[in-house]
Design an enzyme around this catalytic site. Structure first.
Site, PDB file in Angstrom:
ATOM      1  N   ARG A  82      78.680 -16.531  25.204  1.00 23.78           N
ATOM      2  CA  ARG A  82      79.115 -16.784  26.569  1.00 23.78           C
ATOM      3  C   ARG A  82      79.995 -18.035  26.611  1.00 23.78           C
ATOM      4  NH1 ARG A  82      75.577 -18.619  29.209  1.00 23.78           N
ATOM      5  NH2 ARG A  82      73.834 -18.584  27.764  1.00 23.78           N
ATOM      6  N   TYR A 214      82.478  -9.939  24.649  1.00 23.56           N
ATOM      7  CA  TYR A 214      81.146 -10.319  24.197  1.00 23.56           C
ATOM      8  C   TYR A 214      80.074 -10.243  25.283  1.00 23.56           C
ATOM      9  CZ  TYR A 214      77.374 -12.182  21.751  1.00 23.56           C
ATOM     10  OH  TYR A 214      76.145 -12.270  21.173  1.00 23.56           O
ATOM     11  N   GLY A 215      78.962  -9.634  24.987  1.00 25.44           N
ATOM     12  CA  GLY A 215      77.711  -9.631  25.763  1.00 25.44           C
ATOM     13  C   GLY A 215      77.832 -10.057  27.201  1.00 25.44           C
ATOM     14  N   GLY A 216      77.254 -11.218  27.480  1.00 32.84           N
ATOM     15  CA  GLY A 216      77.172 -11.716  28.848  1.00 32.84           C
ATOM     16  C   GLY A 216      78.520 -11.895  29.527  1.00 32.84           C
ATOM     17  N   LYS A 223      74.365 -10.592  33.102  1.00 36.15           N
ATOM     18  CA  LYS A 223      74.329 -11.921  33.715  1.00 36.15           C
ATOM     19  C   LYS A 223      75.160 -11.967  35.002  1.00 36.15           C
ATOM     20  CE  LYS A 223      72.064 -13.308  30.135  1.00 36.15           C
ATOM     21  NZ  LYS A 223      70.701 -13.804  30.134  1.00 36.15           N
ATOM     22  N   HIS A 243      66.116 -15.437  35.331  1.00 34.99           N
ATOM     23  CA  HIS A 243      66.324 -15.300  33.884  1.00 34.99           C
ATOM     24  C   HIS A 243      64.952 -15.359  33.206  1.00 34.99           C
ATOM     25  CE1 HIS A 243      68.561 -16.995  30.078  1.00 34.99           C
ATOM     26  NE2 HIS A 243      68.417 -15.687  30.009  1.00 34.99           N
ATOM     27  N   SER A 265      68.471 -19.473  27.199  1.00 37.33           N
ATOM     28  CA  SER A 265      69.013 -18.531  26.223  1.00 37.33           C
ATOM     29  C   SER A 265      68.589 -18.920  24.807  1.00 37.33           C
ATOM     30  CB  SER A 265      70.537 -18.516  26.313  1.00 37.33           C
ATOM     31  OG  SER A 265      70.920 -18.172  27.624  1.00 37.33           O
ATOM     32  N   CYS A 267      65.652 -19.062  23.509  1.00 38.20           N
ATOM     33  CA  CYS A 267      64.469 -19.938  23.472  1.00 38.20           C
ATOM     34  C   CYS A 267      63.162 -19.160  23.503  1.00 38.20           C
ATOM     35  CB  CYS A 267      64.521 -20.939  24.609  1.00 38.20           C
ATOM     36  SG  CYS A 267      65.794 -22.192  24.376  1.00 38.20           S
ATOM     37  N   GLY A 268      63.189 -17.865  23.187  1.00 38.02           N
ATOM     38  CA  GLY A 268      61.921 -17.188  22.940  1.00 38.02           C
ATOM     39  C   GLY A 268      61.478 -16.132  23.939  1.00 38.02           C
ATOM     40  N   LYS A 269      62.337 -15.681  24.846  1.00 34.21           N
ATOM     41  CA  LYS A 269      61.904 -14.651  25.804  1.00 34.21           C
ATOM     42  C   LYS A 269      61.616 -13.319  25.107  1.00 34.21           C
ATOM     43  CE  LYS A 269      65.440 -15.079  28.562  1.00 34.21           C
ATOM     44  NZ  LYS A 269      66.044 -16.169  27.765  1.00 34.21           N
ATOM     45  N   ASP A 294      64.607 -10.332  29.555  1.00 30.17           N
ATOM     46  CA  ASP A 294      65.685 -11.261  29.915  1.00 30.17           C
ATOM     47  C   ASP A 294      65.832 -11.492  31.415  1.00 30.17           C
ATOM     48  OD1 ASP A 294      67.813 -12.924  28.777  1.00 30.17           O
ATOM     49  OD2 ASP A 294      69.222 -11.572  29.768  1.00 30.17           O
ATOM     50  N   ARG A 383      73.560 -10.295  17.602  1.00 25.72           N
ATOM     51  CA  ARG A 383      72.611  -9.630  18.505  1.00 25.72           C
ATOM     52  C   ARG A 383      72.448  -8.150  18.176  1.00 25.72           C
ATOM     53  NH1 ARG A 383      70.753 -12.682  23.400  1.00 25.72           N
ATOM     54  NH2 ARG A 383      71.636 -14.730  23.050  1.00 25.72           N
ATOM     55  N   GLY A 508      53.118 -14.976  17.653  1.00 24.85           N
ATOM     56  CA  GLY A 508      51.865 -14.328  18.051  1.00 24.85           C
ATOM     57  C   GLY A 508      50.831 -15.317  18.566  1.00 24.85           C
ATOM     58  N   ASN A 510      51.228 -17.705  20.393  1.00 27.57           N
ATOM     59  CA  ASN A 510      51.459 -18.087  21.792  1.00 27.57           C
ATOM     60  C   ASN A 510      50.485 -17.373  22.738  1.00 27.57           C
ATOM     61  OD1 ASN A 510      53.501 -19.809  21.023  1.00 27.57           O
ATOM     62  ND2 ASN A 510      55.110 -18.262  21.271  1.00 27.57           N
TER      63      ASN A 510
HETATM   64  P1  GTP Z   1      68.452 -14.763  25.299  1.00 28.69           P
HETATM   65  O1  GTP Z   1      68.544 -13.336  24.923  1.00 28.69           O
HETATM   66  O2  GTP Z   1      69.601 -15.577  24.772  1.00 28.69           O
HETATM   67  O3  GTP Z   1      68.261 -15.015  26.763  1.00 28.69           O
HETATM   68  O4  GTP Z   1      67.239 -15.414  24.483  1.00 28.69           O
HETATM   69  P2  GTP Z   1      65.660 -15.254  24.343  1.00 28.69           P
HETATM   70  O5  GTP Z   1      65.017 -16.295  25.181  1.00 28.69           O
HETATM   71  O6  GTP Z   1      65.229 -13.837  24.527  1.00 28.69           O
HETATM   72  O7  GTP Z   1      65.464 -15.701  22.844  1.00 28.69           O
HETATM   73  P3  GTP Z   1      64.663 -15.064  21.619  1.00 28.69           P
HETATM   74  O8  GTP Z   1      63.284 -14.592  21.977  1.00 28.69           O
HETATM   75  O9  GTP Z   1      65.531 -14.056  20.999  1.00 28.69           O
HETATM   76  O10 GTP Z   1      64.501 -16.340  20.664  1.00 28.69           O
HETATM   77  C1  GTP Z   1      65.541 -16.889  19.979  1.00 28.69           C
HETATM   78  C2  GTP Z   1      65.109 -17.829  18.881  1.00 28.69           C
HETATM   79  O11 GTP Z   1      63.916 -18.548  19.180  1.00 28.69           O
HETATM   80  C3  GTP Z   1      64.848 -17.093  17.581  1.00 28.69           C
HETATM   81  O12 GTP Z   1      65.489 -17.795  16.556  1.00 28.69           O
HETATM   82  C4  GTP Z   1      63.358 -17.148  17.437  1.00 28.69           C
HETATM   83  O13 GTP Z   1      62.950 -17.087  16.101  1.00 28.69           O
HETATM   84  C5  GTP Z   1      62.992 -18.455  18.114  1.00 28.69           C
HETATM   85  N1  GTP Z   1      61.612 -18.436  18.659  1.00 28.69           N
HETATM   86  C6  GTP Z   1      61.100 -17.538  19.539  1.00 28.69           C
HETATM   87  N2  GTP Z   1      59.789 -17.783  19.791  1.00 28.69           N
HETATM   88  C7  GTP Z   1      59.470 -18.888  19.078  1.00 28.69           C
HETATM   89  C8  GTP Z   1      58.256 -19.648  18.916  1.00 28.69           C
HETATM   90  O14 GTP Z   1      57.215 -19.352  19.505  1.00 28.69           O
HETATM   91  N3  GTP Z   1      58.328 -20.714  18.090  1.00 28.69           N
HETATM   92  C9  GTP Z   1      59.468 -21.065  17.428  1.00 28.69           C
HETATM   93  N4  GTP Z   1      59.432 -22.131  16.633  1.00 28.69           N
HETATM   94  N5  GTP Z   1      60.620 -20.363  17.542  1.00 28.69           N
HETATM   95  C10 GTP Z   1      60.623 -19.297  18.348  1.00 28.69           C
HETATM   96  C1  SPV Z   2      71.807 -15.196  27.124  1.00 30.99           C
HETATM   97  O1  SPV Z   2      72.718 -15.871  26.624  1.00 30.99           O
HETATM   98  O2  SPV Z   2      70.941 -15.704  27.900  1.00 30.99           O
HETATM   99  C2  SPV Z   2      71.685 -13.760  26.819  1.00 30.99           C
HETATM  100  C3  SPV Z   2      72.744 -13.130  26.047  1.00 30.99           C
HETATM  101  O3  SPV Z   2      70.726 -13.127  27.238  1.00 30.99           O
HETATM  102  S1  SPV Z   2      74.164 -12.745  26.990  1.00 30.99           S
HETATM  103  O4  SPV Z   2      73.959 -11.420  27.593  1.00 30.99           O
HETATM  104  O5  SPV Z   2      75.311 -12.712  26.108  1.00 30.99           O
HETATM  105  O6  SPV Z   2      74.341 -13.710  28.047  1.00 30.99           O
HETATM  106 MN    MN Z   3      69.381 -14.367  28.494  1.00 35.52          MN
END
Ligand code: GTP
Ligand code: SPV
Ligand code: MN
Length: 597
Positions: A82, A214-216, A223, A243, A265, A267-269, A294, A383, A508, A510
């Site tokens: 993005r 690209y994506g978003g 988004k 989000h 983004s 950060c683990g969703k 998401d 992705r 897990g 978590n």
């Molecule tokens: P968007 O699609 O961008 O909105 O992101 P998202 O929040 O869905 O992110 P996603 O779950 O794909 O996590 C992205 C990164 O965070 C990856 O590199 C994961 O390995 C890392 N991650 C996710 N959960 C954890 C966790 O509990 N601990 C740690 N250390 N890293 C994590």
């Molecule tokens: C984000 O960046 O929060 C995403 C990927 O979920 S994108 O759809 O490219 O924005």
């Molecule tokens: Mn997102």
């Protein structure tokens, strides 16, 4: 792009909704495509599009024995994330966009971007993509139409939304009733970063995106529509477009609590939404159900609770870090019929990324022979796009038209210091403050520096379609006498030790934190009062079988009173910057931090 399918004899020739037909005709007159194709969403249409993209190199076939139906797209190397600096929210009044958005006057923005659209589809096909965000029979769902000249976007929209004939039928029915429609115009243009804009016109329900595939930036249902435009609509209509992931946690008694969580983004969703319980939890009968990874649209129900739908139909997930250990669910989801973007490949044509396994990739994300000196093999923001139906834990209630009731809202970000593993807010206003004060270290999901701490309220900094001061006030307005609101929590999986290693095992594990959260909701778990809110009482977190030392746990749960006083000052300054009124309850919610109790 010449090798595109001819419009089939049975394909929709257009629409009986005159206003929609007129818009498509007007766009065609501006962009001058060779052909106009109305997408019906059928398997035959998707197969023909895919064939054409394989033929012209837009897509590459991956190993069909190991990954049947999977393809790879390599984007332009300057078009991998993005672009927040090129994303504009164009309200008539600048103050309505707020200091949190880039703003341009609508007339100026239209003129600027329409000049780029002029003639941009010559030699290309214009695809009309009708889509529905949310279950097609849900009152909470909303429709849109994206016009695009990218067959890759069409293929992604088919996985990410309910796209095609059924959506068009709903659009025509609603159009006849005078209901509004979100209109999105997209062209990949020249993929030149200097000729790229992502523009939103919330008051007109219009999106215009030029110069990125690209994506978003390009899948406008995601988004642009489901967050930026929808958050603006939600404000005037009394709901929330967020989000957030949505996950169902089933305890051994068979009760399911739905949790919505906002993390920025990458950060683990996706990971939390697809969590596999630790072994001891599985043995006891805990289960986790994925509703969304998401985006979450939440409406107050007649019972006073917030009811949520996932407006999306697929996952556009981060590939790096996804492994049999971290997220086996995601790995199984993407075994077949998946579009991979900017991943690396092994010598036998399998998709590969950092963290997947110990194999050595053959080609990097740009298709060059892999050379570690040039950085990671897969792009850090590479992705996968896949239908949610392929997820083994996809919730049987994910498509319920009324949505699922939310028991808890969780905020969280990447904070290597200060912020403990989990805490609970005192009340709704404090919960809104906790969301508003969220901070996180930046990731590769947007272009720019990575690892820089910034404020990202409710993980909506890049996605809120109006001023944050108004957005916080809207959140506060849900606290009505008849409301049965979810409890609000904050988590941090990303605390680091002095050596820069993550202190909490995450993934897990978590679930241990989610169990405490659900225990707080149903009143079965103990907490202690602290300046930041409620924290787990000694022994209240189940750590049986967890690979974390007592010292690390103490550190992870410690509340550093001095550190939080400084944080309170930083948050206050941020609220000032955003124009949050002096009388806002958010300010009062900061006081206990200052007092240190
Ligand atoms: P968007 O699609 O961008 O909105 O992101 P998202 O929040 O869905 O992110 P996603 O779950 O794909 O996590 C992205 C990164 O965070 C990856 O590199 C994961 O390995 C890392 N991650 C996710 N959960 C954890 C966790 O509990 N601990 C740690 N250390 N890293 C994590
Ligand atoms: C984000 O960046 O929060 C995403 C990927 O979920 S994108 O759809 O490219 O924005
Ligand atoms: Mn997102």
């Amino acid at each position: 792009m010449n090798a595109v399918p001819q419009q089939g004899a049975d394909a929709t020739p257009g629409t009986r909704l005159a206003s929609l037909q007129q818009w498509v005709d007007d766009v065609a007159a501006l962009t001058r495509p060779d052909r106009v194709v109305w997408c019906d969403g059928s398997d035959a249409e998707a197969a023909a599009l895919q064939q054409a993209m394989l033929a012209d190199g837009t897509l590459l076939e991956l190993n069909q024995d190991t990954h049947p139906g999977c393809v790879l797209h390599r984007s332009h190397p300057d078009d991998v994330a993005r672009v927040e600096h090129l994303t504009f929210v164009c309200h008539e009044k600048r103050e309505d966009a707020g200091p949190n958005n880039h703003w341009m006057a609508p007339a100026e923005a239209h003129a600027k971007i329409d000049a780029l659209f002029e003639g941009c589809m010559e030699g290309r096909t214009l695809y009309v993509v009708p889509y529905c965000m949310g279950p097609i029979d849900s009152k909470l769902a909303r429709c849109g139409v994206e016009i695009t000249d990218s067959p890759y976007v069409v293929a992604n929209m088919r996985l990410m939304t309910r796209m095609g004939a059924a959506a068009l039928a709903r659009i025509e029915r609603e159009g006849a009733e005078g209901k509004p429609l979100v209109r999105g115009l997209h062209s990949t243009g020249e993929l030149d970063p200097d000729r790229r804009y992502i523009m939103h016109f919330p008051e007109e329900l219009v999106i215009k995106s030029y110069g990125s595939g690209y994506g978003g930036n390009a899948l406008l249902g995601k988004k642009c529509h489901a967050l930026r435009i929808a958050s603006h609509q939600a404000r005037s209509e009394g709901w929330l477009a967020e989000h957030m992931l949505i996950v169902g946690i089933e305890n051994p008694q068979g009760e399911v609590h739905y949790v919505a969580a906002a993390f920025p983004s990458a950060c683990g969703k996706t990971n939390l939404a697809m969590l596999i319980p630790p072994e001891s939890y599985r043995e006891q009968g805990w289960k986790v159900w994925t509703v969304g990874d998401d985006i979450c649209w939440m409406h107050p129900g007649e019972d006073g609770r917030l009811w949520a739908i996932n407006p999306e139909a697929g996952f556009f997930g981060v590939a790096p870090g996804t492994s049999e250990k971290s997220n086996p669910n995601a790995l199984h989801t993407i075994e077949r019929d998946t579009i991979f973007t900017n991943v690396a490949t092994t010598d036998d044509g399998q998709p590969w990324w950092e963290g997947l396994d110990k194999r050595v990739p053959a080609k990097d994300w740009q298709g060059r022979d892999f050379d570690p000196a040039r950085g990671p093999a897969a792009h850090p923001n590479s992705r996968f796009t896949v239908s949610a139906k392929q997820c083994p834990t996809f919730s049987p209630h994910a498509e319920d038209p009324q949505g699922v009731p939310i028991s808890a809202i969780v905020f969280g970000g990447r904070r290597s210091s200060l912020v403990p593993l989990v805490f609970e807010s005192r009340d709704w206003a404090h919960g809104v403050l906790v969301g508003a004060a969220m901070g996180s270290e930046t990731t590769a999901a947007a272009t720019g520096a990575v690892g820089v701490m910034r404020r990202d309220p409710m993980a909506m900094k890049p996605f809120c379609g109006y001023s944050f001061a108004d957005y916080f006030a809207h959140w506060l307005s849900f606290d009505r006498p008849d409301a049965k609101l979810p409890k609000v929590f904050h988590v941090n999986w990303f605390r680091k030790d002095a050596d820069g290693r993550f202190m909490w095992p995450g993934f897990g594990d978590n679930l241990r934190v989610l169990e405490w959260i659900i225990g707080r909701v149903d009143g079965s778990t103990a907490a202690d009062a602290a300046a930041i809110g409620h924290v787990p009482a000694t022994g209240a977190l189940n750590l049986d079988g967890a690979d974390v030392s007592a010292e690390a746990m103490a550190e992870l749960l410690h509340v550093d009173a001095e550190g939080w006083k400084a944080e309170a000052d930083a948050v206050e300054a941020y609220l000032d910057e955003l124009g949050v009124p002096a009388a806002s309850p958010l300010r009062a919610s900061l006081e206990p931090l200052r007092a240190g109790s």
